[in-house]
Structures are given as C-alpha cells and as structure tokens.
Design a protein around this motif. Structure first.
Motif, PDB file in Angstrom:
ATOM      1  N   THR A 137      55.219  84.826   3.451  1.00 20.88           N
ATOM      2  CA  THR A 137      54.991  84.934   2.009  1.00 20.88           C
ATOM      3  C   THR A 137      55.035  83.575   1.316  1.00 20.88           C
ATOM      4  O   THR A 137      54.437  83.391   0.256  1.00 20.88           O
ATOM      5  CB  THR A 137      56.042  85.860   1.369  1.00 20.88           C
ATOM      6  N   ILE A 138      55.764  82.614   1.907  1.00 25.45           N
ATOM      7  CA  ILE A 138      55.829  81.264   1.320  1.00 25.45           C
ATOM      8  C   ILE A 138      54.614  80.447   1.708  1.00 25.45           C
ATOM      9  O   ILE A 138      53.912  79.889   0.863  1.00 25.45           O
ATOM     10  CB  ILE A 138      57.130  80.549   1.743  1.00 25.45           C
ATOM     11  N   LEU A 139      54.331  80.378   3.014  1.00 28.03           N
ATOM     12  CA  LEU A 139      53.206  79.579   3.499  1.00 28.03           C
ATOM     13  C   LEU A 139      51.989  80.472   3.730  1.00 28.03           C
ATOM     14  O   LEU A 139      51.566  80.737   4.854  1.00 28.03           O
ATOM     15  CB  LEU A 139      53.595  78.840   4.782  1.00 28.03           C
ATOM     16  N   THR A 140      51.419  80.926   2.628  1.00 29.91           N
ATOM     17  CA  THR A 140      50.191  81.714   2.697  1.00 29.91           C
ATOM     18  C   THR A 140      49.001  80.772   2.926  1.00 29.91           C
ATOM     19  O   THR A 140      49.117  79.545   2.792  1.00 29.91           O
ATOM     20  CB  THR A 140      49.984  82.495   1.404  1.00 29.91           C
ATOM     21  N   ASN A 141      47.853  81.346   3.244  1.00 28.95           N
ATOM     22  CA  ASN A 141      46.664  80.517   3.468  1.00 28.95           C
ATOM     23  C   ASN A 141      46.297  79.652   2.252  1.00 28.95           C
ATOM     24  O   ASN A 141      45.956  78.477   2.420  1.00 28.95           O
ATOM     25  CB  ASN A 141      45.481  81.395   3.878  1.00 28.95           C
ATOM     26  N   PRO A 142      46.358  80.206   1.012  1.00 27.13           N
ATOM     27  CA  PRO A 142      46.076  79.331  -0.143  1.00 27.13           C
ATOM     28  C   PRO A 142      47.066  78.172  -0.273  1.00 27.13           C
ATOM     29  O   PRO A 142      46.665  77.059  -0.633  1.00 27.13           O
ATOM     30  CB  PRO A 142      46.188  80.281  -1.346  1.00 27.13           C
ATOM     31  N   VAL A 143      48.346  78.425   0.038  1.00 26.69           N
ATOM     32  CA  VAL A 143      49.339  77.352  -0.029  1.00 26.69           C
ATOM     33  C   VAL A 143      49.038  76.288   1.029  1.00 26.69           C
ATOM     34  O   VAL A 143      49.114  75.079   0.753  1.00 26.69           O
ATOM     35  CB  VAL A 143      50.768  77.912   0.148  1.00 26.69           C
ATOM     36  N   VAL A 144      48.694  76.728   2.239  1.00 27.27           N
ATOM     37  CA  VAL A 144      48.334  75.785   3.306  1.00 27.27           C
ATOM     38  C   VAL A 144      47.135  74.950   2.880  1.00 27.27           C
ATOM     39  O   VAL A 144      47.109  73.720   3.067  1.00 27.27           O
ATOM     40  CB  VAL A 144      48.037  76.542   4.615  1.00 27.27           C
ATOM     41  N   GLY A 145      46.132  75.591   2.293  1.00 30.35           N
ATOM     42  CA  GLY A 145      44.954  74.861   1.825  1.00 30.35           C
ATOM     43  C   GLY A 145      45.301  73.821   0.768  1.00 30.35           C
ATOM     44  O   GLY A 145      44.778  72.705   0.777  1.00 30.35           O
ATOM     45  N   LYS A 146      46.213  74.187  -0.142  1.00 31.37           N
ATOM     46  CA  LYS A 146      46.620  73.238  -1.192  1.00 31.37           C
ATOM     47  C   LYS A 146      47.403  72.069  -0.606  1.00 31.37           C
ATOM     48  O   LYS A 146      47.252  70.917  -1.059  1.00 31.37           O
ATOM     49  CB  LYS A 146      47.459  73.961  -2.243  1.00 31.37           C
ATOM     50  N   LEU A 147      48.234  72.326   0.407  1.00 32.26           N
ATOM     51  CA  LEU A 147      48.983  71.240   1.046  1.00 32.26           C
ATOM     52  C   LEU A 147      48.038  70.262   1.751  1.00 32.26           C
ATOM     53  O   LEU A 147      48.210  69.040   1.662  1.00 32.26           O
ATOM     54  CB  LEU A 147      49.996  71.813   2.040  1.00 32.26           C
ATOM     55  N   VAL A 148      47.043  70.813   2.443  1.00 30.00           N
ATOM     56  CA  VAL A 148      46.060  69.955   3.125  1.00 30.00           C
ATOM     57  C   VAL A 148      45.265  69.151   2.105  1.00 30.00           C
ATOM     58  O   VAL A 148      45.050  67.935   2.272  1.00 30.00           O
ATOM     59  CB  VAL A 148      45.123  70.805   4.003  1.00 30.00           C
ATOM     60  N   LEU A 149      44.826  69.819   1.027  1.00 25.45           N
ATOM     61  CA  LEU A 149      44.066  69.131  -0.011  1.00 25.45           C
ATOM     62  C   LEU A 149      44.905  68.025  -0.650  1.00 25.45           C
ATOM     63  O   LEU A 149      44.389  66.918  -0.909  1.00 25.45           O
ATOM     64  CB  LEU A 149      43.613  70.130  -1.076  1.00 25.45           C
ATOM     65  N   ALA A 150      46.179  68.287  -0.891  1.00 22.86           N
ATOM     66  CA  ALA A 150      47.059  67.279  -1.481  1.00 22.86           C
ATOM     67  C   ALA A 150      47.205  66.075  -0.553  1.00 22.86           C
ATOM     68  O   ALA A 150      47.194  64.919  -1.005  1.00 22.86           O
ATOM     69  CB  ALA A 150      48.428  67.891  -1.781  1.00 22.86           C
ATOM     70  N   ALA A 151      47.331  66.340   0.762  1.00 23.12           N
ATOM     71  CA  ALA A 151      47.462  65.246   1.728  1.00 23.12           C
ATOM     72  C   ALA A 151      46.200  64.388   1.750  1.00 23.12           C
ATOM     73  O   ALA A 151      46.273  63.152   1.801  1.00 23.12           O
ATOM     74  CB  ALA A 151      47.747  65.800   3.122  1.00 23.12           C
ATOM     75  N   VAL A 152      45.024  65.033   1.690  1.00 24.64           N
ATOM     76  CA  VAL A 152      43.757  64.290   1.720  1.00 24.64           C
ATOM     77  C   VAL A 152      43.575  63.496   0.432  1.00 24.64           C
ATOM     78  O   VAL A 152      43.214  62.304   0.466  1.00 24.64           O
ATOM     79  CB  VAL A 152      42.578  65.259   1.937  1.00 24.64           C
ATOM     80  N   LEU A 153      43.827  64.124  -0.721  1.00 19.75           N
ATOM     81  CA  LEU A 153      43.655  63.430  -2.000  1.00 19.75           C
ATOM     82  C   LEU A 153      44.615  62.254  -2.124  1.00 19.75           C
ATOM     83  O   LEU A 153      44.250  61.188  -2.630  1.00 19.75           O
ATOM     84  CB  LEU A 153      43.863  64.409  -3.161  1.00 19.75           C
ATOM     85  N   ARG A 154      45.845  62.432  -1.651  1.00 19.45           N
ATOM     86  CA  ARG A 154      46.797  61.328  -1.696  1.00 19.45           C
ATOM     87  C   ARG A 154      46.313  60.171  -0.825  1.00 19.45           C
ATOM     88  O   ARG A 154      46.395  59.003  -1.213  1.00 19.45           O
ATOM     89  CB  ARG A 154      48.177  61.784  -1.240  1.00 19.45           C
ATOM     90  N   GLY A 155      45.794  60.492   0.373  1.00 21.52           N
ATOM     91  CA  GLY A 155      45.268  59.449   1.248  1.00 21.52           C
ATOM     92  C   GLY A 155      44.125  58.689   0.600  1.00 21.52           C
ATOM     93  O   GLY A 155      44.059  57.457   0.663  1.00 21.52           O
ATOM     94  N   VAL A 156      43.211  59.415  -0.061  1.00 25.54           N
ATOM     95  CA  VAL A 156      42.066  58.779  -0.725  1.00 25.54           C
ATOM     96  C   VAL A 156      42.548  57.893  -1.865  1.00 25.54           C
ATOM     97  O   VAL A 156      42.110  56.736  -2.010  1.00 25.54           O
ATOM     98  CB  VAL A 156      41.085  59.853  -1.243  1.00 25.54           C
ATOM     99  N   MET A 157      43.464  58.401  -2.685  1.00 21.97           N
ATOM    100  CA  MET A 157      43.918  57.626  -3.847  1.00 21.97           C
ATOM    101  C   MET A 157      44.681  56.372  -3.446  1.00 21.97           C
ATOM    102  O   MET A 157      44.537  55.314  -4.064  1.00 21.97           O
ATOM    103  CB  MET A 157      44.785  58.512  -4.751  1.00 21.97           C
ATOM    104  N   LEU A 158      45.507  56.471  -2.391  1.00 22.16           N
ATOM    105  CA  LEU A 158      46.270  55.302  -1.964  1.00 22.16           C
ATOM    106  C   LEU A 158      45.392  54.279  -1.240  1.00 22.16           C
ATOM    107  O   LEU A 158      45.666  53.074  -1.295  1.00 22.16           O
ATOM    108  CB  LEU A 158      47.423  55.726  -1.058  1.00 22.16           C
TER     109      LEU A 158
END
Length: 315
Positions: A137-158
C-alpha cells in the motif's frame, strides 16, 4: 602529436583524448578486459530487463527499480566505453566540442540518477522489513513511478550546469584532455580562467547529491538493522538480512570507487596520471558490470529463470 597542443584559441572545435597516458604501449592488451566488461554489461543488463519483463513474480517495486538501474548502467557505460575502445584500437582521439559536452552531461546525469535509484531501493528494503504489512500500500506503482521520475529529474537538474560551465570558459592553454572521456575537471583545467566555480559545483553535486543519498541509505539500514535484531531467532535474522545482500553489495561497488575517484582527482596530485584515469574508468564500468552479476547470482527468481531458459535452449 603535432598541431594538437595549440594556443591562442578561445573555443576549440575539437578536443584530443589522450586515453591513458603512460600506458600507450599496452592499449591492445588493456582493450581486452575493457571489451569483456562491456560485453558483460550489455548482456547482463539486457538479461535483467528481459527476465523482469516476462516473469510476473518480479513485477514488484524492487525489480522495477532494478530495471531502471539496468537502463542507467547501459547508458553510463555506452557513453564512454565505445570511444575508449576507438582510442585503443584505431588511435581515434578526436572528439568534437559539442559531443564532449554531451558525453560529460550524460556521465554526470546518470551517475546521479543511479545514486538516486540506490536510495529508492533502500527505501523499498526499509518498508519491506520494517513495515511488511503495508509494503504494497505504501510502494504502489504510481509511487514507484514518481520516485523514478524524481531521481531522473534530479540527475538532469544537477548535471545541466556542467556543460554550461564548461562552455563559458576561454580555452587558450591546450585542447588535449589526459583522459579516455570528457571528465569535467579534466576539461575545465584546460581553461585560462579561474575555474573555482566549476570545482566548487562539482563538490556541491558530490556532497548534496550522492552524499545525501549515502546518508539516507545509512539511516534506512540503521532502522532495518534495528528491526532485524528484534526478530526472535538467528535464522529469521539471517534470512531477513539476506534480502538486503544484493543491494548492499551493489551500493558498495558503486559508492566506494565513485568517492575515491572524485577525491583523488581533486586532492591526489602526487598520484600517477594513469592511476587517476584507471580509477575513473573503474567507477564508470565496474558497477554496471557487477550489478547484473550480483542480482543474478543472489536473487533466486532471476537465477531460476535463467536456469530454466538455458535448460529450454538445451532441449
């Protein structure tokens, strides 16, 4: 190399990659282990992607993160190793200024992305062990997708400031880079300007990017160990901790060479030049090679699927 060590130019159209200075005579022999490593990277990570895609039991957050890790490893190794092999085999040392900036961006971006994925995997292990009943219930597919997106966006911005910082400097010393790829500090050291901004930004990314990830991972494992030591039997503790073994091996293989390479570049002036270059390549090539091997050997579902696949091929 006549004509390469030039002066009085501001924006060079090309850079010259020296490869591994001092080891030129051994390039053919050096190419063999690097070529083998790249083959393992390609084969191992594509196998991971294939197995996770077609094995329903692996459609869980940990293996979604592993798939993103596999893609990241493929990009990291492919952004540097083919050019290195061209240097070793064909003495093809030239790289255009724009392609150099692109390579530099991809290396730094996906290094940060990989660090972010390891942090997300630590979160998955924390929830699975400390809150097992709430994991789905905590790590649902939408949450996993948001975590991956956050990791990619952070990499791009840095990573995005790196090419802009490199482009702004005037280059009037040389266009020869003593490395196998366009590593940020090796490029900006060729500038005839005060490059403290570039150096400081590199340290900022190191500490505020990967450093914070390591801190979060350490905090996660502190809570994980607390939960494990509360288990009633030794077998239960070992079995639970064993579910973290692959992740621990992978993060050690990634962070130890990474931090060592970053610090030796800035503070290891007395070390031989070829040592710096080899450490930089180890950091970019060894983790992508080891990750599929670690998870393939230590994960029962992946191992069983591989044995089944090769068994089917043999019949």
């Amino acid at each position: 190399m006549p004509g390469y060590n030039t002066s009085d130019f501001i924006n060079p159209s090309i850079f010259i990659l020296l490869g591994i200075p001092g080891l030129e005579a051994a390039y053919v022999w050096l190419s063999i282990p690097f070529c083998v490593m790249y083959a393992i990277v390609l084969l191992g990570n594509f196998i991971i992607l294939f197995i996770v895609k077609y094995e329903p039991s692996l459609h869980v957050p940990m293996y979604y993160f592993l798939c993103v890790l596999a893609v990241t490893d493929l990009v990291l190794s492919t952004s540097t190793l083919p050019k290195m092999l061209l240097i070793f085999w064909f003495n093809d040392r030239e790289i255009s200024f724009n392609f150099c900036l692109t390579q530099l961006f991809f290396v730094h971006c996906f290094s940060v992305v990989e660090s972010g994925i390891f942090m997300a995997m630590a979160l998955d292990r924390y929830v699975a062990i400390c809150h097992p009943l709430r994991h789905s219930t905590i790590l649902t597919n939408p949450v996993v997708g948001k975590l991956v997106l956050a990791a990619v966006l952070r990499g791009v911005m840095l990573a995005l400031p790196y090419p802009f910082l490199v482009r702004q400097w005037p280059y009037c010393k040389s266009n020869i880079i003593s490395h196998t790829h366009c590593e940020h500090m090796y490029v900006v050291r060729l500038a005839c300007a005060d490059i403290r901004i570039s150096s400081s930004y590199g340290l900022f990314v190191l500490f505020c990017g990967k450093g914070l990830d390591v801190l979060f991972i350490a905090m996660s494992y502190f809570q994980i160990l607390r939960a494990i030591f509360r288990l009633p039997t030794k077998d239960a503790r070992l079995k639970t901790f064993g579910t973290c073994g692959s992740h621990l091996c992978a993060i050690l293989a990634f962070y130890i060479p990474g931090f060592f390479s970053s610090f030796t570049q800035r503070f290891g002036q007395n070390l031989a030049q070829h040592f710096h270059v080899l450490i930089g390549n180890v950091y970019l090539l060894v983790p992508p090679m080891l990750n599929p091997v670690i998870y393939g050997m230590r994960t029962k579902q992946i191992r069983d699927r591989l044995l089944w696949f090769f068994g089917q091929k043999g019949t």
